[in-house]
Design a protein around this motif. Structure first.
Motif, mmCIF file in Angstrom:
data_model
loop_
_atom_site.group_PDB
_atom_site.id
_atom_site.type_symbol
_atom_site.label_atom_id
_atom_site.label_comp_id
_atom_site.label_asym_id
_atom_site.label_seq_id
_atom_site.Cartn_x
_atom_site.Cartn_y
_atom_site.Cartn_z
ATOM 1 N N TRP A 127 0.825 -1.217 0.000
ATOM 2 C CA TRP A 127 0.000 0.000 0.000
ATOM 3 C C TRP A 127 0.854 1.260 0.000
ATOM 4 N N LEU A 128 1.961 1.236 0.726
ATOM 5 C CA LEU A 128 2.846 2.402 0.740
ATOM 6 C C LEU A 128 3.454 2.639 -0.643
ATOM 7 N N VAL A 129 3.809 1.538 -1.307
ATOM 8 C CA VAL A 129 4.332 1.681 -2.673
ATOM 9 C C VAL A 129 3.271 2.271 -3.595
ATOM 10 N N GLU A 130 2.019 1.801 -3.430
ATOM 11 C CA GLU A 130 0.930 2.329 -4.249
ATOM 12 C C GLU A 130 0.698 3.806 -3.968
ATOM 13 N N ILE A 131 0.737 4.185 -2.673
ATOM 14 C CA ILE A 131 0.548 5.601 -2.308
ATOM 15 C C ILE A 131 1.671 6.451 -2.893
ATOM 16 N N GLU A 132 2.893 5.927 -2.829
ATOM 17 C CA GLU A 132 4.019 6.665 -3.399
ATOM 18 C C GLU A 132 3.850 6.831 -4.908
ATOM 19 N N LYS A 133 3.369 5.781 -5.573
ATOM 20 C CA LYS A 133 3.128 5.872 -7.021
ATOM 21 C C LYS A 133 2.041 6.886 -7.327
ATOM 22 N N GLN A 134 0.986 6.887 -6.519
ATOM 23 C CA GLN A 134 -0.093 7.853 -6.724
ATOM 24 C C GLN A 134 0.388 9.275 -6.479
ATOM 25 N N ASN A 135 1.241 9.450 -5.456
ATOM 26 C CA ASN A 135 1.809 10.779 -5.206
ATOM 27 C C ASN A 135 2.626 11.257 -6.403
ATOM 28 N N ALA A 136 3.390 10.344 -6.995
ATOM 29 C CA ALA A 136 4.186 10.715 -8.160
ATOM 30 C C ALA A 136 3.277 11.112 -9.328
ATOM 31 N N GLU A 174 1.817 14.559 -8.616
ATOM 32 C CA GLU A 174 2.824 15.586 -8.880
ATOM 33 C C GLU A 174 2.994 15.799 -10.382
ATOM 34 N N GLN A 175 2.939 14.699 -11.157
ATOM 35 C CA GLN A 175 3.064 14.816 -12.614
ATOM 36 C C GLN A 175 1.899 15.619 -13.207
ATOM 37 N N VAL A 176 0.688 15.329 -12.725
ATOM 38 C CA VAL A 176 -0.488 16.059 -13.209
ATOM 39 C C VAL A 176 -0.373 17.542 -12.855
ATOM 40 N N GLN A 177 0.113 17.812 -11.634
ATOM 41 C CA GLN A 177 0.284 19.212 -11.230
ATOM 42 C C GLN A 177 1.305 19.913 -12.125
ATOM 43 N N ARG A 178 2.366 19.199 -12.494
ATOM 44 C CA ARG A 178 3.329 19.805 -13.423
ATOM 45 C C ARG A 178 2.699 20.012 -14.787
ATOM 46 N N ASN A 179 1.870 19.060 -15.216
ATOM 47 C CA ASN A 179 1.163 19.233 -16.499
ATOM 48 C C ASN A 179 0.297 20.491 -16.479
ATOM 49 N N ILE A 180 -0.462 20.652 -15.379
ATOM 50 C CA ILE A 180 -1.330 21.829 -15.265
ATOM 51 C C ILE A 180 -0.508 23.109 -15.276
ATOM 52 N N THR A 181 0.599 23.077 -14.547
ATOM 53 C CA THR A 181 1.463 24.277 -14.477
ATOM 54 C C THR A 181 2.018 24.623 -15.861
ATOM 55 N N VAL A 182 2.491 23.597 -16.589
ATOM 56 C CA VAL A 182 3.065 23.859 -17.915
ATOM 57 C C VAL A 182 1.990 24.375 -18.880
ATOM 58 N N LEU A 183 0.770 23.802 -18.830
ATOM 59 C CA LEU A 183 -0.317 24.282 -19.698
ATOM 60 C C LEU A 183 -0.668 25.734 -19.379
ATOM 61 N N GLN A 184 -0.703 26.078 -18.113
ATOM 62 C CA GLN A 184 -0.993 27.470 -17.741
ATOM 63 C C GLN A 184 0.136 28.389 -18.204
ATOM 64 N N GLN A 185 1.370 27.910 -18.059
ATOM 65 C CA GLN A 185 2.500 28.733 -18.539
ATOM 66 C C GLN A 185 2.418 28.892 -20.055
ATOM 67 N N LEU A 186 1.969 27.840 -20.778
ATOM 68 C CA LEU A 186 1.821 27.916 -22.221
ATOM 69 C C LEU A 186 0.781 28.971 -22.593
ATOM 70 N N ARG A 187 -0.346 28.964 -21.960
ATOM 71 C CA ARG A 187 -1.391 29.962 -22.241
ATOM 72 C C ARG A 187 -0.874 31.370 -21.941
ATOM 73 N N ALA A 242 -8.145 15.034 -9.666
ATOM 74 C CA ALA A 242 -9.194 14.746 -8.682
ATOM 75 C C ALA A 242 -9.349 13.243 -8.500
ATOM 76 N N GLN A 243 -9.322 12.475 -9.601
ATOM 77 C CA GLN A 243 -9.452 11.025 -9.489
ATOM 78 C C GLN A 243 -8.283 10.407 -8.735
ATOM 79 N N LEU A 244 -7.076 10.886 -9.065
ATOM 80 C CA LEU A 244 -5.888 10.345 -8.374
ATOM 81 C C LEU A 244 -5.913 10.674 -6.886
ATOM 82 N N MET A 245 -6.312 11.903 -6.558
ATOM 83 C CA MET A 245 -6.364 12.273 -5.142
ATOM 84 C C MET A 245 -7.430 11.466 -4.398
ATOM 85 N N LYS A 246 -8.563 11.219 -5.089
ATOM 86 C CA LYS A 246 -9.606 10.412 -4.488
ATOM 87 C C LYS A 246 -9.109 8.977 -4.275
#
Length: 470
Positions: A46-55, A58-71, A191-195
């Protein structure tokens, strides 16, 4: 050490452990260990799964940040282009170029993130949206560069006409729509990953708490079982202690009774000997004395008439005197009346000194003070021990030096008698060893101890410990 020896050793250790802790306790401990191992394995997964979900989050957050920077970069580039068309300031062209380059870098970064193993945007639909976004960016870039090129070539009116066309607005609207679509997808994925992560955390916590509760229950069961077994063992130990105390008390009582019976027996024997000695002294002594007086009277009457008869009577008188003397010795051996007459310690000293003088011994004598009082029977036992030992030394030892040491300490009378005679072989039966056996039996019957050390031509040592209180 071979495998069989190791196996036997482990088997013995296991049997000893089962015997010490009990099978039920070991079963509970084994179940606890298995549960703990299973819990560790699932918790790690479960800890490995949580760590994978955290990664992934973080990847989705970077995607959102890069898309906002692109706009933002595209908006800044459009603002710089419009400002240049209005003011013709060259620095705005540089700003436009920088923001266009930044927008392209953001596009490449998004493509790199998309191709990453951890990217949350997966599938052909997302890839098509990314291609459309790149195309809209390049179309808008071409439209803005065309207007700038016209201005730079002195065709400002043509440039304004290009701007007034709807194509630029359409391309900008497409770009914003595509980027917003990607942002919405990323927000939804986030939202799905956080859920999912929250569910995994809840499951992990429930599992940990459940495992902890089960382990706590097992520990409580082990403690209860151990306490129960400890109480049982303590009860058995107390019962064993009570039984041991009862047996020891019974042994002490029986031992005291046996010592008392032995002492009573010794007293009865001494009384019987005393009675026999008194009867011999009174009855036999009076008979022998009367006989002696009659013989003396007869000798006086016939000494002038028949010398031969007188000679025979004189010989009979000598025999009679020997008999009287033997009677006195027997009476004295049966019961030493000197003890009653002058006391135990003077009588004992007199016995030892007379024997030493009669046998010409070099005597070493140590006795306690005469103020120490001994029970009559114990005194007679000690007297008999000394008497028998000195008689043996006189008859068999051929000794020249004899020591008699007696000490009274801590309710015990310690007696040591030693000579430098020929010794005795204690493994052979003889008159001397028979007398020593009588000494040993007499003392051990009342709880004492006798140690005899002797061998041929090595002298003789007797150590006797006689209790003065039973």
């Amino acid at each position: 050490m071979n495998i069989n020896a190791i196996g036997n050793k482990m088997k013995g250790w296991a049997e000893s452990l089962v015997k010490r802790l009990g099978g039920k306790v070991l079963a509970i401990l084994f179940a606890s260990m298995i549960l703990a191992l299973v819990s560790v394995m699932f918790t790690d997964a479960w800890l490995v799964e949580i760590e994978k979900q955290n990664a992934q989050i973080e990847q989705v957050q970077r995607n959102i940040t890069v898309l906002q920077q692109l706009r933002t970069s595209l908006n800044l580039a459009e603002s710089a282009q419009r400002g240049y068309l209005l003011t013709q300031r060259q620095e705005l062209v540089s700003t436009f170029n920088q923001e266009i380059d930044a927008a392209r870098r953001h596009i490449r970064k998004i493509e790199g993130l998309f191709n990453s193993e951890k990217i949350a945007m997966q599938g052909k639909q997302e890839q098509s949206w990314l291609i459309a976004l790149n195309s809209a960016l390049e179309a808008k870039n071409a439209e803005m560069k065309l207007a700038i090129s016209l201005v730079q070539s002195g065709k400002a009116e043509e440039a304004m006409q290009v701007i007034k066309l709807d194509q630029g607005v359409i391309e900008m609207a497409k770009f914003m729509q595509y980027s917003q679509t990607l942002l919405d997808q990323q927000h939804e994925a986030q939202a799905q990953l956080m859920k999912k992560r929250a569910q995994t955390i809840v499951i992990t916590r429930i599992a940990l708490v459940g495992t902890a509760l089960i382990l706590l229950l097992l520990v409580i069961m082990v403690i209860r079982q151990l306490v129960r077994e400890m109480n049982s063992r303590d009860h058995l130990r107390q019962q064993l202690a009570r039984d041991c105390a009862a047996y020891e008390e019974r042994i002490r009582s029986n031992s005291h009774m046996m010592k008392t019976l032995a002492l009573d027996y010794q007293s009865d024997v001494e009384r019987a000997r005393q009675k026999l000695a008194r009867d011999l002294h009174d009855e036999l002594g009076s008979i022998l004395t009367a006989t002696k007086m009659d013989i003396s009277w007869t000798i006086r009457r016939v000494k002038d008439q028949d010398p031969e008869i007188v000679e025979k009577l004189d010989k009979t008188m000598r025999y009679l005197n020997q008999g009287i003397q033997f009677k006195r010795q027997v009476v004295q051996n049966l019961h030493p009346s000197i003890i009653t007459t002058i006391g135990f310690w003077p009588a004992l000293r007199s016995l030892i000194e007379d024997m030493a003088e009669r046998n010409d011994w070099n005597l070493d004598l140590i006795l306690p003070g005469e103020q120490i009082e001994l029970p009559e029977t114990l005194g007679l036992i000690a007297y008999r021990v000394v008497q028998e030992s000195l008689n043996n030394a006189s008859k068999y030892a051929y000794a020249t030096r004899v020591s008699v040491h007696m000490v009274n300490e801590l309710d015990y009378l310690k007696l040591e008698i030693e000579d430098n005679g020929v010794g005795v072989d204690l493994n052979k039966t003889s008159s001397a060893t028979h007398g020593l056996s009588g000494i040993r039996n007499r003392i051990m019957a009342i709880g004492g101890r006798v140690d005899i050390v002797s061998s041929p031509n090595q002298g003789f040592l007797l150590v006797a410990i006689i209790p003065t209180k039973l």
